[in-house]
Write a protein that holds these residues in place. Structure first.
Motif, mmCIF file in Angstrom:
data_model
loop_
_atom_site.group_PDB
_atom_site.id
_atom_site.type_symbol
_atom_site.label_atom_id
_atom_site.label_comp_id
_atom_site.label_asym_id
_atom_site.label_seq_id
_atom_site.Cartn_x
_atom_site.Cartn_y
_atom_site.Cartn_z
ATOM 1 N N HIS A 1 0.877 -1.166 0.000
ATOM 2 C CA HIS A 1 0.000 0.000 0.000
ATOM 3 C C HIS A 1 0.913 1.214 0.000
ATOM 4 C CE1 HIS A 1 -2.852 3.062 1.154
ATOM 5 N NE2 HIS A 1 -3.857 2.191 1.173
ATOM 6 N N ALA A 2 0.696 2.136 -0.951
ATOM 7 C CA ALA A 2 1.627 3.249 -1.154
ATOM 8 C C ALA A 2 1.502 4.358 -0.122
ATOM 9 C CB ALA A 2 1.434 3.835 -2.553
ATOM 10 N N GLY A 3 0.375 4.432 0.601
ATOM 11 C CA GLY A 3 0.218 5.488 1.580
ATOM 12 C C GLY A 3 0.335 6.865 0.955
ATOM 13 N N ARG A 4 1.125 7.743 1.581
ATOM 14 C CA ARG A 4 1.213 9.131 1.125
ATOM 15 C C ARG A 4 2.009 9.292 -0.170
ATOM 16 N NH1 ARG A 4 5.486 12.661 4.733
ATOM 17 N NH2 ARG A 4 7.372 11.484 4.243
ATOM 18 N N LYS A 5 2.654 8.224 -0.635
ATOM 19 C CA LYS A 5 3.423 8.307 -1.880
ATOM 20 C C LYS A 5 2.606 7.884 -3.094
ATOM 21 C CE LYS A 5 7.963 7.625 -1.669
ATOM 22 N NZ LYS A 5 9.271 6.965 -1.421
ATOM 23 N N ALA B 1 15.948 -0.136 6.514
ATOM 24 C CA ALA B 1 16.657 -0.238 7.788
ATOM 25 C C ALA B 1 17.298 1.068 8.232
ATOM 26 C CB ALA B 1 17.717 -1.331 7.703
ATOM 27 N N SER B 2 17.357 2.060 7.343
ATOM 28 C CA SER B 2 17.819 3.391 7.711
ATOM 29 C C SER B 2 17.060 4.415 6.882
ATOM 30 C CB SER B 2 19.321 3.549 7.475
ATOM 31 O OG SER B 2 19.735 4.877 7.726
ATOM 32 N N HIS C 1 5.265 -5.435 2.162
ATOM 33 C CA HIS C 1 6.110 -4.279 1.855
ATOM 34 C C HIS C 1 6.009 -3.257 2.983
ATOM 35 C CE1 HIS C 1 8.508 -1.530 -0.239
ATOM 36 N NE2 HIS C 1 7.810 -1.328 -1.348
ATOM 37 N N ALA C 2 7.078 -3.190 3.797
ATOM 38 C CA ALA C 2 7.127 -2.232 4.898
ATOM 39 C C ALA C 2 8.336 -1.310 4.737
ATOM 40 C CB ALA C 2 7.196 -2.973 6.231
ATOM 41 N N ALA C 3 8.691 -1.006 3.483
ATOM 42 C CA ALA C 3 9.894 -0.224 3.187
ATOM 43 C C ALA C 3 9.585 0.962 2.288
ATOM 44 C CB ALA C 3 10.947 -1.124 2.529
ATOM 45 N N HIS C 4 10.642 1.730 2.008
ATOM 46 C CA HIS C 4 10.675 2.762 0.962
ATOM 47 C C HIS C 4 9.652 3.876 1.127
ATOM 48 C CE1 HIS C 4 12.698 -0.568 -1.632
ATOM 49 N NE2 HIS C 4 13.500 -0.084 -0.689
ATOM 50 N N GLY C 5 9.211 4.079 2.363
ATOM 51 C CA GLY C 5 8.326 5.193 2.642
ATOM 52 C C GLY C 5 6.881 4.984 2.272
ATOM 53 N N SER D 1 16.718 0.134 2.290
ATOM 54 C CA SER D 1 16.828 1.350 3.093
ATOM 55 C C SER D 1 16.306 2.544 2.309
ATOM 56 C CB SER D 1 18.286 1.594 3.525
ATOM 57 O OG SER D 1 19.108 1.887 2.406
ATOM 58 N N GLY D 2 16.057 3.648 3.027
ATOM 59 C CA GLY D 2 15.684 4.905 2.398
ATOM 60 C C GLY D 2 14.247 4.975 1.927
ATOM 61 N N GLY D 3 13.894 6.156 1.378
ATOM 62 C CA GLY D 3 12.600 6.362 0.752
ATOM 63 C C GLY D 3 11.527 6.943 1.643
#
Length: 339
Positions: free
Chosen positions: A106-110, A219-220, A165-169, A251-253
């Motif tokens: 789920h993309a959320g705010r992105k 992770a960061s 998917h719990a990454a990349h913002g 990491s990141g995003g």
């Protein structure tokens, strides 16, 4: 010669990967119209990497709700009409000896869509993007259930593995980060509360899915006051307690931030989480050669290698890696004369 670690099999619950090479989930933005359905492109794209002897093929971020797409060309898994196309991919991948996974997202705010988009807090990603609506308790319940229903459809399509998917913002990552989650209810305020949304997603998915379950993390965040590797060592321990089988360490995003990249720049995250949280991990990020991938697996720094751009450039990268390692990788019967 002995089989290189990269080409050794890997058992996860009831699924055995033929090697440690994983096709990283990468959005192709090629779904039909606005309905999120698989196209011929997706079938060729994923099946060709199975022909190339990639051990695990992971289908791109697939939206559990229409408003959870990054774009209106994303794949979806929010209704039963998506199952047939996804099953076609799974069957093609299996035909050539690889295992099939799907990333539920789920993309959320992105999300870059018309209409309302949602996030834990009403904070836009940057000044050029839409301000999201803060999710109500009802929105949260609907979304958690959508991940569960996505898992039901993934099972019906025949996937061997699911990744959350719990990454990349994207949405789950937004709940995990203090930079994007400013809630004061049970879903925000401290590490444990920020983890609650992911905790409930995992709980619900596991009521309908007993196969291998991965989680991709950032992770960061490369930003002051954001989450760090220490945060995710804690989160990984909690995920292990919940029955997660492997952490896919990116990491990141989360927020706009400069990232100093170099070959294998994210491997240290996979290594620390594997050692300190005692859970299997996948390494990803500028891993480009067989020797580099072999060093990571052979030395126990990660259990599997996720490849992105290298597999876009060359669907037959496993052959190049095998040659580099002096290993004879069995060719598909159709390609034996040219392998």
């Amino acid at each position: 010669m002995n089989t290189p670690a990269l080409f050794s099999s890997y058992q996860i619950k009831n699924v055995t990967l033929p090697n440690r090479i994983v096709m990283s989930p990468m959005c192709m933005y090629s779904a039909t119209g606005l309905d999120g359905k698989v196209t011929d492109f997706h079938f060729v794209h994923y099946t060709s990497r199975a022909v190339g002897q990639v051990g695990l093929i992971m289908v791109e971020a697939t939206a559990v709700l229409p408003q959870g797409r990054i774009s209106d060309r994303d794949l979806g898994i929010w209704n039963d009409e998506h199952i047939e196309g996804l099953r076609r991919i799974v069957n093609g991948v299996h035909q050539y000896g690889s295992k099939a996974a799907i990333q539920l997202a789920h993309a959320g705010r992105k999300a870059e869509l018309d209409g309302t988009i949602y996030a834990p807090s009403a904070i836009p990603f940057n000044e050029d993007m839409k301000v999201p609506t803060e999710m109500s308790k009802e929105d949260i319940e609907e979304t958690i259930n959508a991940f569960k229903e996505g898992a039901v459809r993934a099972k019906a399509a025949g996937f061997d593995i699911i990744e959350i998917h719990a990454a990349h913002g994207y949405l789950i990552n937004e709940f995990l980060s203090p930079l994007t989650n400013q809630r004061t209810d049970e879903y925000g305020g401290n590490e444990e509360k920020r983890y609650q949304f992911l905790k409930e997603v995992i709980q619900e998915v596991k009521t309908v899915w007993d196969g291998p379950l991965f989680v991709r993390i950032s992770a960061s965040e490369y930003a002051e006051n954001g989450t760090s590797i220490e945060t995710f060592i804690t989160y990984a321990k909690w995920m292990k307690e919940q029955g997660i089988d492997l952490i896919d360490c990116s990491s990141g995003g989360v927020v706009p931030a400069p990232i100093h990249t170099f070959p294998g720049y994210q491997v240290r995250f996979a290594e620390r989480i594997k050692m300190e949280s005692e859970i299997a991990t996948g390494a990803v990020g500028l891993i480009t050669s067989g020797l580099q991938a072999e060093e990571i697996v052979q030395n126990g720094r990660a259990d599997v290698i996720f490849l992105g751009r290298e597999l876009l450039r060359d669907p037959y990268w496993p052959r190049l890696a095998a040659n580099e390692l002096g290993f004879t990788l069995k060719a598909p019967a159709q390609y034996e004369t040219g392998w």
